[in-house]
Scaffold this active site. Structure first.
Site, mmCIF file in Angstrom:
data_model
loop_
_atom_site.group_PDB
_atom_site.id
_atom_site.type_symbol
_atom_site.label_atom_id
_atom_site.label_comp_id
_atom_site.label_asym_id
_atom_site.label_seq_id
_atom_site.Cartn_x
_atom_site.Cartn_y
_atom_site.Cartn_z
ATOM 1 C CE1 TYR A 49 20.375 13.543 71.923
ATOM 2 C CE2 TYR A 49 20.467 15.230 73.807
ATOM 3 C CZ TYR A 49 20.647 13.888 73.388
ATOM 4 O OH TYR A 49 21.563 12.827 74.184
ATOM 5 C CE LYS A 116 29.174 5.448 60.896
ATOM 6 N NZ LYS A 116 30.337 4.583 61.074
ATOM 7 C CG ASP A 152 32.571 4.331 63.728
ATOM 8 O OD1 ASP A 152 33.238 5.638 63.266
ATOM 9 O OD2 ASP A 152 32.389 3.295 63.180
ATOM 10 C CG ASP A 176 24.174 13.790 75.435
ATOM 11 O OD1 ASP A 176 24.959 13.747 76.570
ATOM 12 O OD2 ASP A 176 22.911 13.221 75.621
#
Length: 289
Positions: A49, A116, A152, A176
């Site tokens: 972002y 991740k 995930d 987000d």
């Protein structure tokens, strides 16, 4: 116009580094879970972002391609567009320390760092290493449990049993996405408030941002915006006023007579009997009296 995103520009300009989005079940919200109570703490200023992007055909793409090739890795296609994902030690540490301070201040018991790092070994790996070091250094938080979880697996866990989570701290993009998922656990984006907190100021907004496609139609659910205002009052030390507003919203939803279409649809599968934005707001105001 002139901004990729107005709210992102405000966050960057005022260094509103912590995006706090509580997700709390409301009576009559029509959601599948009845006792969700968790908080997203999202790093708000870096990651993808940050907006460092280059279009296909830009000279920077060719330069980056050559740089990657010299590093011994297979270069990307010449027709690629590129986004750069900056993750820093300082900002990672700042957000996790905020998450622990928030947890202690609000009587929370666990902080989960979401990442991740198994794939994004440099960027998310740095975030995870920083989080772990910050937790080890912060010996003054023995009352707060800490763990980390791949993003995930976190998403799967949230839809299976959201009660496994308390405070989640995440880099910008994951924060987000996961905050919208959590809004879905408590009745939808119309129910999810938020705040953007910096060292010197704060800005409060619904998780969903604006909805220009339904502006002026008297159909938007104002609950998220009203609850964001209550968060602002808490921030200003006006806790009694904030609690009165939250109680009035809960009472209105609990009665279930004056609710907007998204809530009615979640409750019954139909918008029949729903009221507009103004009527819902009037019902909340009546419960403030």
């Amino acid at each position: 116009t002139g901004f990729r995103s107005v709210n992102v520009a405000l966050r960057k300009h005022f260094d509103l580094y912590a995006c706090v989005r509580p997700c709390l079940s409301q009576p009559g919200d029509g959601s599948r879970f009845r006792d969700v109570d968790l908080v997203i703490v999202r790093e708000n200023t870096e990651d993808l972002y940050a907006g460092i992007e280059f279009d296909e055909g830009a000279a920077e793409v060719e330069e980056l391609s050559q740089l990657v090739e010299r590093s011994g890795q297979k270069t990307f296609a010449a027709d690629s567009a590129i986004s750069i994902k900056p993750i820093s030690i300082a900002k990672s540490r700042r957000i996790v320390e905020y998450a622990f301070e928030y947890a202690r201040r609000c009587g929370r018991k666990k902080v989960t760092a979401v990442h991740k790092a198994n794939i994004m070994k440099a960027t998310d790996g740095l975030f995870l290493r920083t989080v772990r070091v910050a937790r080890e250094v912060a010996a003054n938080y023995p009352d707060i449990e800490f763990n980390d979880k791949i993003v995930d697996a976190t998403c799967m866990g949230l839809v299976q049993n959201p009660n496994d989570f308390d405070v989640l701290v995440l880099p910008n993009l994951y924060g987000d996405i996961v905050s919208d998922l959590c809004a879905g656990l408590v009745g939808g984006l119309g129910m999810a408030p938020g705040s953007n907190i910096g060292a010197d100021c704060a800005i409060f907004e619904a998780t969903h941002g604006s909805a220009p496609d339904i502006a002026g139609q008297d159909i938007a659910n104002p609950t998220a915006e009203i609850l964001s205002a209550a968060m602002m009052l808490d921030h200003l030390g006006e806790n009694d006023a904030a609690n009165r507003i939250r109680a009035a919203v809960s009472a209105t939803l609990d009665e279930g007579e004056q609710v907007t279409g998204d809530v009615r649809r979640a409750q019954t599968g139909s918008v029949e009997g729903a009221v507009g934005t103004q009527a819902f707001a009037d019902a909340v105001i009546a419960h403030l009296a």
